[in-house]
Design a protein around this motif. Structure first.
Motif, PDB file in Angstrom:
ATOM      1  N   ILE A  43     110.293  68.908   2.521  1.00  9.19           N
ATOM      2  CA  ILE A  43     109.722  68.232   1.354  1.00  9.19           C
ATOM      3  C   ILE A  43     110.328  68.858   0.115  1.00  9.19           C
ATOM      4  O   ILE A  43     110.095  70.032  -0.176  1.00  9.19           O
ATOM      5  N   THR A  44     111.131  68.093  -0.595  1.00 12.56           N
ATOM      6  CA  THR A  44     111.788  68.630  -1.788  1.00 12.56           C
ATOM      7  C   THR A  44     110.951  68.416  -3.042  1.00 12.56           C
ATOM      8  O   THR A  44     111.097  69.142  -4.012  1.00 12.56           O
ATOM      9  N   SER A  45     110.072  67.427  -3.021  1.00 14.83           N
ATOM     10  CA  SER A  45     109.151  67.192  -4.129  1.00 14.83           C
ATOM     11  C   SER A  45     107.976  66.388  -3.605  1.00 14.83           C
ATOM     12  O   SER A  45     108.164  65.381  -2.938  1.00 14.83           O
ATOM     13  N   ALA A  46     106.782  66.854  -3.895  1.00 11.85           N
ATOM     14  CA  ALA A  46     105.583  66.119  -3.480  1.00 11.85           C
ATOM     15  C   ALA A  46     104.655  66.025  -4.684  1.00 11.85           C
ATOM     16  O   ALA A  46     104.924  65.260  -5.607  1.00 11.85           O
ATOM     17  N   CYS A  47     103.601  66.811  -4.702  1.00  8.34           N
ATOM     18  CA  CYS A  47     102.652  66.763  -5.810  1.00  8.34           C
ATOM     19  C   CYS A  47     103.318  67.215  -7.105  1.00  8.34           C
ATOM     20  O   CYS A  47     104.087  68.180  -7.116  1.00  8.34           O
ATOM     21  N   ARG A  48     103.004  66.494  -8.178  1.00  7.64           N
ATOM     22  CA  ARG A  48     103.476  66.882  -9.502  1.00  7.64           C
ATOM     23  C   ARG A  48     102.330  66.741 -10.494  1.00  7.64           C
ATOM     24  O   ARG A  48     101.712  65.675 -10.582  1.00  7.64           O
ATOM     25  N   CYS A  49     102.070  67.802 -11.225  1.00  5.87           N
ATOM     26  CA  CYS A  49     101.132  67.681 -12.340  1.00  5.87           C
ATOM     27  C   CYS A  49     101.855  66.911 -13.452  1.00  5.87           C
ATOM     28  O   CYS A  49     103.077  66.711 -13.396  1.00  5.87           O
ATOM     29  N   THR A  50     101.135  66.481 -14.445  1.00  2.21           N
ATOM     30  CA  THR A  50     101.728  65.689 -15.527  1.00  2.21           C
ATOM     31  C   THR A  50     102.862  66.443 -16.213  1.00  2.21           C
ATOM     32  O   THR A  50     103.928  65.866 -16.470  1.00  2.21           O
ATOM     33  N   ASN A  51     102.659  67.718 -16.497  1.00  2.00           N
ATOM     34  CA  ASN A  51     103.693  68.499 -17.183  1.00  2.00           C
ATOM     35  C   ASN A  51     104.964  68.609 -16.351  1.00  2.00           C
ATOM     36  O   ASN A  51     106.072  68.427 -16.858  1.00  2.00           O
ATOM     37  N   HIS A  52     104.819  68.905 -15.065  1.00  2.12           N
ATOM     38  CA  HIS A  52     106.001  69.037 -14.208  1.00  2.12           C
ATOM     39  C   HIS A  52     106.695  67.687 -14.042  1.00  2.12           C
ATOM     40  O   HIS A  52     107.928  67.609 -14.081  1.00  2.12           O
ATOM     41  N   ASN A  53     105.922  66.630 -13.874  1.00  2.78           N
ATOM     42  CA  ASN A  53     106.502  65.299 -13.741  1.00  2.78           C
ATOM     43  C   ASN A  53     107.342  64.957 -14.971  1.00  2.78           C
ATOM     44  O   ASN A  53     108.454  64.445 -14.852  1.00  2.78           O
ATOM     45  N   THR A  54     106.829  65.270 -16.143  1.00  2.00           N
ATOM     46  CA  THR A  54     107.575  65.028 -17.378  1.00  2.00           C
ATOM     47  C   THR A  54     108.848  65.867 -17.408  1.00  2.00           C
ATOM     48  O   THR A  54     109.921  65.365 -17.755  1.00  2.00           O
ATOM     49  N   SER A  55     108.746  67.130 -17.003  1.00  2.00           N
ATOM     50  CA  SER A  55     109.902  68.029 -17.072  1.00  2.00           C
ATOM     51  C   SER A  55     111.028  67.617 -16.133  1.00  2.00           C
ATOM     52  O   SER A  55     112.192  67.926 -16.400  1.00  2.00           O
ATOM     53  N   VAL A  56     110.705  66.928 -15.035  1.00  2.85           N
ATOM     54  CA  VAL A  56     111.748  66.482 -14.097  1.00  2.85           C
ATOM     55  C   VAL A  56     112.159  65.033 -14.345  1.00  2.85           C
ATOM     56  O   VAL A  56     112.938  64.468 -13.580  1.00  2.85           O
ATOM     57  N   GLY A  57     111.625  64.427 -15.401  1.00  9.18           N
ATOM     58  CA  GLY A  57     111.998  63.054 -15.737  1.00  9.18           C
ATOM     59  C   GLY A  57     111.356  62.007 -14.844  1.00  9.18           C
ATOM     60  O   GLY A  57     111.892  60.914 -14.690  1.00  9.18           O
ATOM     61  N   GLY A  58     110.186  62.328 -14.274  1.00  8.48           N
ATOM     62  CA  GLY A  58     109.491  61.385 -13.400  1.00  8.48           C
ATOM     63  C   GLY A  58     108.913  60.207 -14.168  1.00  8.48           C
ATOM     64  O   GLY A  58     108.703  60.276 -15.380  1.00  8.48           O
ATOM     65  N   HIS A  64     103.811  60.553  -7.303  1.00  9.60           N
ATOM     66  CA  HIS A  64     103.752  62.005  -7.113  1.00  9.60           C
ATOM     67  C   HIS A  64     102.547  62.600  -7.855  1.00  9.60           C
ATOM     68  O   HIS A  64     102.006  63.620  -7.434  1.00  9.60           O
ATOM     69  N   LEU A  65     102.135  61.972  -8.934  1.00 10.51           N
ATOM     70  CA  LEU A  65     101.007  62.467  -9.741  1.00 10.51           C
ATOM     71  C   LEU A  65      99.673  62.385  -9.002  1.00 10.51           C
ATOM     72  O   LEU A  65      98.706  63.028  -9.406  1.00 10.51           O
ATOM     73  N   PHE A  66      99.626  61.593  -7.949  1.00 11.49           N
ATOM     74  CA  PHE A  66      98.371  61.334  -7.241  1.00 11.49           C
ATOM     75  C   PHE A  66      98.393  61.807  -5.782  1.00 11.49           C
ATOM     76  O   PHE A  66      97.499  61.471  -5.012  1.00 11.49           O
TER      77      PHE A  66
END
Length: 114
Positions: A43-58, A64-66
């Motif tokens: 798993i290279t990416s699963a759960c993302r908080c809002t800040n991390h999602n923004t930082s990776v350009g999600g 992933h946010l849910f």
């Protein structure tokens, strides 16, 4: 969360915030992929908080946010083979993203492809 192949820590947000929610349907899909290829799923990416999602350009409404999405690589299996398997297994459902180095899978209501 009980799984034969996965541990909750594998789903954790990469920023270290502690977000580790995983949808049961997503876990079932991942276990199926693991069994089908008889090879570990990374798993290279699963759960993302809002800040991390923004930082990776999600995406703003990323699954992933849910806890509904994972980006995966299967040991010794090309992303194309993983993608083909998922597209054949779920022709009318799930979100499946095809990338050169990984595969995105999410358990959204409905169907999405990219």
């Amino acid at each position: 969360m009980k799984s034969e192949y996965f541990k909750r820590e594998e789903f954790a947000c990469k920023c270290g915030c502690g977000f580790t929610t995983v949808d049961v349907d997503l876990l079932e899909v991942l276990e199926d992929v693991r069994q089908n290829f008889d090879s570990p799923v990374n798993i290279t990416s699963a759960c993302r908080c809002t800040n991390h999602n923004t930082s990776v350009g999600g995406e703003v409404k990323s699954k992933h946010l849910f806890g509904l999405a994972c980006d995966i690589q299967v040991n010794n299996v090309t992303p194309k083979r993983v993608q083909d398997y998922l597209l054949n297994k779920y022709p009318n459902s799930k979100g499946i993203g095809s990338y050169e180095t990984f595969t995105h899978i999410d358990v959204r209501d409905g169907k999405a492809r990219w």
